[in-house]
Design a protein around this motif. Sequence first.
Motif, mmCIF file in Angstrom:
data_model
loop_
_atom_site.group_PDB
_atom_site.id
_atom_site.type_symbol
_atom_site.label_atom_id
_atom_site.label_comp_id
_atom_site.label_asym_id
_atom_site.label_seq_id
_atom_site.Cartn_x
_atom_site.Cartn_y
_atom_site.Cartn_z
ATOM 1 N N ALA A 46 -1.584 7.226 -6.549
ATOM 2 C CA ALA A 46 -1.197 5.827 -6.363
ATOM 3 C C ALA A 46 -1.433 5.392 -4.921
ATOM 4 O O ALA A 46 -1.940 4.297 -4.660
ATOM 5 C CB ALA A 46 0.270 5.624 -6.754
ATOM 6 N N TRP A 47 -1.099 6.235 -3.982
ATOM 7 C CA TRP A 47 -1.294 5.930 -2.561
ATOM 8 C C TRP A 47 -2.779 5.777 -2.244
ATOM 9 O O TRP A 47 -3.177 4.839 -1.562
ATOM 10 C CB TRP A 47 -0.667 7.038 -1.718
ATOM 11 C CG TRP A 47 -0.928 6.900 -0.255
ATOM 12 C CD1 TRP A 47 -0.318 6.044 0.620
ATOM 13 C CD2 TRP A 47 -1.863 7.658 0.502
ATOM 14 N NE1 TRP A 47 -0.831 6.235 1.878
ATOM 15 C CE2 TRP A 47 -1.774 7.220 1.830
ATOM 16 C CE3 TRP A 47 -2.762 8.666 0.194
ATOM 17 C CZ2 TRP A 47 -2.557 7.748 2.849
ATOM 18 C CZ3 TRP A 47 -3.542 9.197 1.203
ATOM 19 C CH2 TRP A 47 -3.437 8.744 2.508
ATOM 20 N N ARG A 48 -3.595 6.685 -2.761
ATOM 21 C CA ARG A 48 -5.038 6.599 -2.525
ATOM 22 C C ARG A 48 -5.619 5.329 -3.142
ATOM 23 O O ARG A 48 -6.491 4.688 -2.563
ATOM 24 C CB ARG A 48 -5.747 7.830 -3.101
ATOM 25 C CG ARG A 48 -5.507 9.078 -2.278
ATOM 26 C CD ARG A 48 -6.159 10.274 -2.918
ATOM 27 N NE ARG A 48 -5.975 11.468 -2.092
ATOM 28 C CZ ARG A 48 -6.150 12.702 -2.530
ATOM 29 N NH1 ARG A 48 -6.533 12.923 -3.783
ATOM 30 N NH2 ARG A 48 -5.972 13.722 -1.717
ATOM 31 N N ARG A 49 -5.130 4.969 -4.320
ATOM 32 C CA ARG A 49 -5.599 3.749 -4.977
ATOM 33 C C ARG A 49 -5.253 2.527 -4.127
ATOM 34 O O ARG A 49 -6.085 1.643 -3.922
ATOM 35 C CB ARG A 49 -4.984 3.654 -6.375
ATOM 36 C CG ARG A 49 -5.572 2.606 -7.251
ATOM 37 C CD ARG A 49 -5.133 2.709 -8.710
ATOM 38 N NE ARG A 49 -3.768 3.164 -8.939
ATOM 39 C CZ ARG A 49 -3.434 4.373 -9.404
ATOM 40 N NH1 ARG A 49 -4.356 5.262 -9.705
ATOM 41 N NH2 ARG A 49 -2.166 4.698 -9.582
ATOM 42 N N ARG A 50 -4.018 2.483 -3.625
ATOM 43 C CA ARG A 50 -3.614 1.361 -2.761
ATOM 44 C C ARG A 50 -4.443 1.314 -1.487
ATOM 45 O O ARG A 50 -4.856 0.236 -1.049
ATOM 46 C CB ARG A 50 -2.123 1.455 -2.411
ATOM 47 C CG ARG A 50 -1.200 1.153 -3.566
ATOM 48 C CD ARG A 50 0.240 0.992 -3.117
ATOM 49 N NE ARG A 50 0.739 2.084 -2.300
ATOM 50 C CZ ARG A 50 1.292 3.205 -2.766
ATOM 51 N NH1 ARG A 50 1.415 3.386 -4.071
ATOM 52 N NH2 ARG A 50 1.727 4.147 -1.937
ATOM 53 N N ARG A 51 -4.698 2.461 -0.896
ATOM 54 C CA ARG A 51 -5.519 2.519 0.328
ATOM 55 C C ARG A 51 -6.930 2.032 0.056
ATOM 56 O O ARG A 51 -7.507 1.285 0.845
ATOM 57 C CB ARG A 51 -5.568 3.943 0.881
ATOM 58 C CG ARG A 51 -4.270 4.496 1.414
ATOM 59 C CD ARG A 51 -3.997 4.049 2.847
ATOM 60 N NE ARG A 51 -5.117 4.160 3.724
ATOM 61 C CZ ARG A 51 -5.338 5.119 4.617
ATOM 62 N NH1 ARG A 51 -4.486 6.097 4.728
ATOM 63 N NH2 ARG A 51 -6.391 5.103 5.390
ATOM 64 N N GLN A 53 -7.912 -0.009 -2.300
ATOM 65 C CA GLN A 53 -7.870 -1.450 -2.531
ATOM 66 C C GLN A 53 -7.753 -2.201 -1.212
ATOM 67 O O GLN A 53 -8.420 -3.209 -1.009
ATOM 68 C CB GLN A 53 -6.702 -1.808 -3.448
ATOM 69 C CG GLN A 53 -6.908 -1.379 -4.877
ATOM 70 C CD GLN A 53 -5.670 -1.571 -5.730
ATOM 71 O OE1 GLN A 53 -4.559 -1.721 -5.231
ATOM 72 N NE2 GLN A 53 -5.858 -1.569 -7.039
ATOM 73 N N ALA A 54 -6.914 -1.703 -0.316
ATOM 74 C CA ALA A 54 -6.746 -2.350 0.985
ATOM 75 C C ALA A 54 -8.040 -2.272 1.790
ATOM 76 O O ALA A 54 -8.424 -3.245 2.454
ATOM 77 C CB ALA A 54 -5.607 -1.694 1.756
ATOM 78 N N ASP A 55 -8.731 -1.151 1.732
ATOM 79 C CA ASP A 55 -9.995 -0.999 2.457
ATOM 80 C C ASP A 55 -11.069 -1.937 1.923
ATOM 81 O O ASP A 55 -11.972 -2.338 2.651
ATOM 82 C CB ASP A 55 -10.491 0.447 2.375
ATOM 83 C CG ASP A 55 -9.640 1.415 3.178
ATOM 84 O OD1 ASP A 55 -8.819 0.947 4.006
ATOM 85 O OD2 ASP A 55 -9.780 2.640 2.986
ATOM 86 N N ASN A 56 -10.955 -2.319 0.635
ATOM 87 C CA ASN A 56 -11.921 -3.221 0.014
ATOM 88 C C ASN A 56 -11.459 -4.661 0.031
ATOM 89 O O ASN A 56 -12.084 -5.524 -0.566
ATOM 90 C CB ASN A 56 -12.198 -2.780 -1.438
ATOM 91 C CG ASN A 56 -12.945 -1.476 -1.506
ATOM 92 O OD1 ASN A 56 -13.766 -1.182 -0.651
ATOM 93 N ND2 ASN A 56 -12.663 -0.689 -2.518
ATOM 94 N N GLY A 57 -10.336 -4.916 0.682
ATOM 95 C CA GLY A 57 -9.812 -6.268 0.765
ATOM 96 C C GLY A 57 -9.192 -6.772 -0.525
ATOM 97 O O GLY A 57 -8.988 -7.964 -0.702
ATOM 98 N N GLU A 58 -8.880 -5.853 -1.434
ATOM 99 C CA GLU A 58 -8.269 -6.229 -2.696
ATOM 100 C C GLU A 58 -6.761 -6.289 -2.535
ATOM 101 O O GLU A 58 -6.194 -5.654 -1.668
ATOM 102 C CB GLU A 58 -8.636 -5.224 -3.792
ATOM 103 C CG GLU A 58 -10.118 -5.102 -4.043
ATOM 104 C CD GLU A 58 -10.445 -3.985 -5.025
ATOM 105 O OE1 GLU A 58 -9.538 -3.548 -5.753
ATOM 106 O OE2 GLU A 58 -11.602 -3.557 -5.044
ATOM 107 N N THR A 59 -6.119 -7.003 -3.428
ATOM 108 C CA THR A 59 -4.653 -7.020 -3.451
ATOM 109 C C THR A 59 -4.167 -6.217 -4.633
ATOM 110 O O THR A 59 -4.799 -6.199 -5.683
ATOM 111 C CB THR A 59 -4.111 -8.473 -3.541
ATOM 112 O OG1 THR A 59 -4.637 -9.067 -4.727
ATOM 113 C CG2 THR A 59 -4.501 -9.275 -2.326
ATOM 114 N N ALA A 60 -3.065 -5.542 -4.445
ATOM 115 C CA ALA A 60 -2.472 -4.748 -5.533
ATOM 116 C C ALA A 60 -1.854 -5.680 -6.547
ATOM 117 O O ALA A 60 -1.271 -6.698 -6.215
ATOM 118 C CB ALA A 60 -1.426 -3.783 -4.990
ATOM 119 N N GLU A 61 -1.982 -5.330 -7.818
ATOM 120 C CA GLU A 61 -1.396 -6.138 -8.889
ATOM 121 C C GLU A 61 -0.149 -5.508 -9.404
ATOM 122 O O GLU A 61 0.087 -4.394 -9.413
ATOM 123 C CB GLU A 61 -2.406 -6.304 -10.017
ATOM 124 C CG GLU A 61 -3.602 -7.116 -9.566
ATOM 125 C CD GLU A 61 -4.595 -7.302 -10.707
ATOM 126 O OE1 GLU A 61 -4.167 -7.321 -11.875
ATOM 127 O OE2 GLU A 61 -5.772 -7.426 -10.418
#
Length: 61
Positions: A46-51, A53-61
Motif C-alpha cells: 500500500a505504501w509503495r502504491r501511494r508513493r 501515485q505521488a511520483d506520477n502526480g496522481e491522487t489516491a482514491e
Amino acid sequence: MPTKGNPRQAFRFAPELWEDFKKACADEGTTPTEDVRTHVEKKVRAWRRRRAQADNGETAE
C-alpha cells in the motif's frame, strides 16, 4: 518472500499479548510469523502504491 540468509528482526511484546496472539493465529490456521509477514507485506504494498501515485502526480482514491 523470506529466504535463507535474511536477517531476523526482533520485536518486543508483553508476554500475555504474545501468548494470546499465538493462540489467535493457531485458531485461524496460521503462525505468528506468517501473520506478521502478511501484515508487513500488505502495509508495504500500500505504501509503495501511494508513493508511485505521488511520483506520477496522481491522487489516491
